[in-house]
Scaffold this motif. Structure first.
Motif, mmCIF file in Angstrom:
data_model
loop_
_atom_site.group_PDB
_atom_site.id
_atom_site.type_symbol
_atom_site.label_atom_id
_atom_site.label_comp_id
_atom_site.label_asym_id
_atom_site.label_seq_id
_atom_site.Cartn_x
_atom_site.Cartn_y
_atom_site.Cartn_z
ATOM 1 N N UNK A 206 0.581 -1.238 -0.006
ATOM 2 C CA UNK A 206 -0.213 0.327 -0.317
ATOM 3 C C UNK A 206 0.797 1.532 0.230
ATOM 4 N N UNK A 207 1.792 1.609 0.868
ATOM 5 C CA UNK A 207 2.496 2.503 1.078
ATOM 6 C C UNK A 207 3.897 2.884 -0.284
ATOM 7 N N UNK A 208 4.505 1.522 -0.118
ATOM 8 C CA UNK A 208 5.674 1.564 -0.817
ATOM 9 C C UNK A 208 5.469 0.644 -2.182
ATOM 10 N N UNK B 79 14.580 -3.096 2.058
ATOM 11 C CA UNK B 79 14.028 -2.258 0.558
ATOM 12 C C UNK B 79 12.471 -2.487 0.872
ATOM 13 N N UNK B 80 12.029 -2.359 2.090
ATOM 14 C CA UNK B 80 10.655 -1.763 2.067
ATOM 15 C C UNK B 80 10.542 -0.720 2.520
ATOM 16 N N UNK B 81 11.505 -0.449 3.004
ATOM 17 C CA UNK B 81 11.640 0.707 3.791
ATOM 18 C C UNK B 81 12.292 2.296 2.331
ATOM 19 N N UNK B 82 13.327 1.424 1.243
ATOM 20 C CA UNK B 82 13.655 2.641 0.311
ATOM 21 C C UNK B 82 11.890 2.666 -0.467
ATOM 22 N N UNK B 83 11.235 1.620 -1.040
ATOM 23 C CA UNK B 83 9.855 1.589 -1.452
ATOM 24 C C UNK B 83 9.117 3.250 -0.925
ATOM 25 N N UNK C 145 10.633 5.878 -1.547
ATOM 26 C CA UNK C 145 10.625 6.741 -3.004
ATOM 27 C C UNK C 145 9.582 6.378 -3.249
ATOM 28 N N UNK C 146 8.000 6.122 -3.068
ATOM 29 C CA UNK C 146 6.567 6.274 -3.294
ATOM 30 C C UNK C 146 6.497 7.600 -2.726
ATOM 31 N N UNK C 147 6.766 7.822 -1.181
ATOM 32 C CA UNK C 147 5.971 9.369 -0.059
ATOM 33 C C UNK C 147 7.216 9.802 0.066
ATOM 34 N N UNK C 148 8.525 9.758 0.864
ATOM 35 C CA UNK C 148 8.810 10.571 1.126
ATOM 36 C C UNK C 148 8.600 11.894 0.552
ATOM 37 N N UNK D 38 18.459 7.806 0.004
ATOM 38 C CA UNK D 38 17.149 8.226 -0.531
ATOM 39 C C UNK D 38 17.648 9.594 -1.794
ATOM 40 N N UNK D 39 17.877 10.649 -0.407
ATOM 41 C CA UNK D 39 17.691 12.085 -1.330
ATOM 42 C C UNK D 39 18.947 12.143 -1.951
ATOM 43 N N UNK D 40 19.752 11.759 -2.151
ATOM 44 C CA UNK D 40 21.052 11.644 -3.178
ATOM 45 C C UNK D 40 20.707 10.623 -4.149
ATOM 46 N N UNK D 41 19.522 10.335 -4.287
ATOM 47 C CA UNK D 41 19.116 9.342 -5.579
ATOM 48 C C UNK D 41 18.101 10.246 -6.354
ATOM 49 N N UNK D 42 17.249 11.355 -5.448
ATOM 50 C CA UNK D 42 16.303 12.153 -6.336
ATOM 51 C C UNK D 42 17.268 13.249 -6.854
#
Length: 195
Positions: A35-37, A145-149, A152-155, A190-194
């Motif tokens: 749902x969230x990721x 991986x779920x944290x990353x998802x 990525x979707x809701x950061x 996550x911030x670096x990937x953006x």
């Protein structure tokens, strides 16, 4: 073999049972990560429920009336020790692990659960912030991986201060100091990937 529409059907039957008992509950684990990721394969549903004044026997009886059966003989001693009722949803063949909420953290998660419409049924899900907390606490590769998802979707929508505060509370209770740094590393990634 589990049904493709299984999770929604299972959650509808579970909601009917738990609403009839007036219990607070939420979905967590892989279904909440969906749902969230980002989607990932899962064949079970994890739910936390606060029993309040309802006994585990009454809960099992009501669940049986709504299409669930115990996957193994769960004695009172087993339930007290593990705080888990391992169930199967008979019409879909899906496993349901029903965690009996304890005081403290799970009460906080219950108070912050987010009701979402699943195929016309309102189902409470663990908040995305609290899902991240549980995944960081578990710390396995698939949990990260779920944290990353979720990031990525809701950061941009997440209450990062709440995540850090909850992780800090857990660190204090457990006498450890590795949870916030683990999350901060995922946040930096996550911030670096953006960029």
């Amino acid at each position: 073999m589990p049904s493709p529409s299984g999770p929604a059907e299972l959650l509808a039957d579970l909601a009917a049972a738990l609403v009839s008992l007036r219990l607070k509950w939420y979905v967590f684990g892989a279904q909440a990560a969906l749902i969230w990721g980002r989607p990932r394969l899962t064949a079970d549903v994890d739910v936390t429920v606060a029993l309040d004044s309802v006994g585990s026997g009454e809960l099992v009886h009501t669940l049986a009336q709504h299409g669930f059966s115990l996957r193994l003989e769960a004695s009172d001693a087993f339930v007290r020790q593990t705080r888990v009722l391992p169930l199967e949803h008979l019409s879909t063949g899906l496993a349901l692990d029903l965690v009996l909420a304890g005081p403290g953290l799970e009460e906080i998660f219950l108070s912050r659960a987010v009701p979402l419409d699943v195929a016309g049924v309102m189902v409470p899900f663990i908040s995305p912030e609290d899902l991240i907390v549980t995944k960081v606490l578990a710390g396995r590769a698939k949990d990260l991986e779920d944290v990353r998802g979720v990031l990525a979707e809701r950061g941009d929508e997440l209450r990062l201060d709440q995540i850090l505060e909850t992780l800090g509370m857990i660190e204090g209770a457990l006498g450890q100091s590795d949870l916030r740094p683990l999350f901060e590393a995922e946040l930096a990634r996550w911030r670096t990937s953006r960029r």
